[in-house]
Design an enzyme around this catalytic site. Structure first.
Site, mmCIF file in Angstrom:
data_model
loop_
_atom_site.group_PDB
_atom_site.id
_atom_site.type_symbol
_atom_site.label_atom_id
_atom_site.label_comp_id
_atom_site.label_asym_id
_atom_site.label_seq_id
_atom_site.Cartn_x
_atom_site.Cartn_y
_atom_site.Cartn_z
ATOM 1 N N GLY A 3 -5.597 -1.114 -6.202
ATOM 2 C CA GLY A 3 -7.148 -1.191 -6.361
ATOM 3 C C GLY A 3 -7.665 -2.565 -6.164
ATOM 4 N N ARG A 50 4.694 10.515 5.295
ATOM 5 C CA ARG A 50 4.592 11.890 5.544
ATOM 6 C C ARG A 50 4.097 12.376 6.938
ATOM 7 N NH1 ARG A 50 3.179 11.094 0.473
ATOM 8 N NH2 ARG A 50 0.789 11.607 0.734
ATOM 9 N N GLU A 70 19.292 -5.520 24.783
ATOM 10 C CA GLU A 70 20.112 -6.054 25.966
ATOM 11 C C GLU A 70 21.296 -5.198 26.103
ATOM 12 O OE1 GLU A 70 18.311 -9.876 23.979
ATOM 13 O OE2 GLU A 70 18.805 -7.816 23.322
ATOM 14 N N ARG A 103 2.180 2.995 6.963
ATOM 15 C CA ARG A 103 3.069 2.889 6.172
ATOM 16 C C ARG A 103 4.579 2.903 6.603
ATOM 17 N NH1 ARG A 103 1.669 7.625 1.425
ATOM 18 N NH2 ARG A 103 -0.226 6.457 0.418
ATOM 19 N N SER A 108 -11.477 9.453 -6.351
ATOM 20 C CA SER A 108 -11.549 8.749 -4.824
ATOM 21 C C SER A 108 -10.783 9.856 -3.507
ATOM 22 C CB SER A 108 -10.812 7.579 -4.918
ATOM 23 O OG SER A 108 -9.375 7.828 -5.070
ATOM 24 N N LEU A 128 -5.917 -5.807 -8.196
ATOM 25 C CA LEU A 128 -4.737 -6.686 -7.231
ATOM 26 C C LEU A 128 -5.044 -6.997 -5.789
ATOM 27 C CD1 LEU A 128 -1.775 -7.442 -6.877
ATOM 28 C CD2 LEU A 128 -1.260 -4.933 -6.520
#
Length: 366
Positions: A291, A201, A46, A178, A162, A294
């Site tokens: 992973g 990044r 504002e 992120r 992976s 968790l």
């Protein structure tokens, strides 16, 4: 209001822990001022719009994506500034869920003779600030879990390899997720296995100056190596552990790590306590990259709000690792149902966004 929401989105990466807010001033059908909240501690939306409008703000209608504040924080109240500028009407997309405001901003405007309205594109305004809204209402942050998988639902080969499941476009998209987060959360097993950076990044010139979210590592037994890559990168790292011996903390404190001790349950950190602690730190959105163990534990505990899954067009075979560790799911009736809110192509991959239903959260907590 749609234009105000566009302006608010410009603060997607920079306003934390404050909400993203936009404001448009219209007088006689003409836009005379625009503004958005650019970063915490700086002028609110504002104020920026009023500065642009100058004397033309008198008699104007202010369209703002969140109720103007009525309290002194880092900056003076926006409701007072709108009154002083002579604004005739204020339309808010939604009431501020912050208990320090919670309708008092609109009330102050009405008491000054200014016409007010709220609820215009309110759902869109709330969707822009899921973490702030949830934290104000519950004390807990919004938890978003990012996963990448093959077409047959695999996240890594049996060996743990992976990199990379998805293509460069999807990986760049992850950096945007992120960047909007208050913190990136992972577990110590991921740190030990992958030695990740967990930094933002971005290559686009307009996005290279974004802040680095806090990195949060769950490490119940304090196994974090002082040589871990993420400890030497820009940004701060918070390590949550169950180890209470201060002499063990000192090793990592010398590496610049902030440590906090939280309660354990069956040898693991109490995940509900983790999120309460992060809420107390005024963290709005938690971006989880971890992973299957968790991620599965967060889902079973009813602590995930949103899943973002990137699906790549290849097959990895039935020996490869799956998305979640969910022991005990043996019957179709035990399935965990999600609500898909968005599916879109990102380069050669697909991004599937879904929310965790209240029913799943309720079942998980029983």
């Amino acid at each position: 209001m749609a234009r105000a929401l566009q302006l608010a989105e410009r603060g997607l990466y920079s306003t934390d822990p404050n909400p993203r807010v936009g404001c448009v001033l219209v007088r006689d059908g003409v836009v005379v001022g625009e503004g958005w909240h650019e970063r915490a501690g700086g002028p609110h939306a504002e104020i920026n719009a009023l500065q642009q409008a100058g004397a033309q703000a008198a008699g104007a209608t202010a369209y703002v994506t969140l109720e103007p504040c009525s309290h002194h924080g880092r900056t003076p109240p926006c409701s007072t500034a709108l009154i002083a500028a002579g604004v005739a009407r204020v339309v808010a997309a939604m009431q501020d869920p912050n208990p320090r405001v919670a309708g008092s901003g609109l009330q102050a405007l009405r008491q000054a003779g200014i016409d007010t309205a709220s609820g215009v594109l309110g759902a869109a305004a709330e969707a822009l600030n899921p973490g702030f809204v949830k934290r104000m209402r519950t004390g807990l942050p919004w938890v978003r879990c990012k996963l990448a998988m093959s077409l047959d639902g695999r996240t890594a080969m049996a060996s743990g390899e992976s990199q990379w499941i998805t293509g460069p476009d999807a990986r760049l998209d992850v950096h945007r997720l992120r960047a909007r987060a208050s913190a990136i959360l992972t577990g110590i097993d991921t740190v030990l296995a992958d030695d990740p950076a967990l930094t933002v990044r971005l290559e686009e010139p307009a996005e290279t100056a974004v802040r680095q979210p806090l990195r949060v590592v769950l490490d119940s037994r304090l196994r974090m190596p002082a040589a871990a890559r993420l400890l030497g990168l820009p940004g701060e790292t918070l390590l949550l552990t169950g180890v209470t011996q201060l002499e063990q903390h000192a090793r990592l404190a010398r590496a610049g790590v902030t440590l906090a001790t939280l309660p354990l349950q069956a040898g693991r950190l109490d995940l509900a306590a983790v999120l309460r602690h992060l809420g107390e730190l005024e963290l709005n959105e938690i971006h989880v990259e971890a992973g299957a163990t968790l991620c599965g534990a967060l889902l079973r505990a009813g602590l995930l709000d949103e899943l973002v899954v990137y699906m790549a067009p290849h097959l990895m075979g039935d020996a490869a690792r799956g998305l979640f560790s969910l022991p005990g799911l043996e019957h179709m009736a035990q399935r965990l149902n999600l609500r898909v809110t968005d599916i879109r192509a990102v380069g050669d991959d697909w991004r599937i966004t879904s929310t965790v239903s209240d029913a799943v959260k309720g079942e998980s907590k029983e």
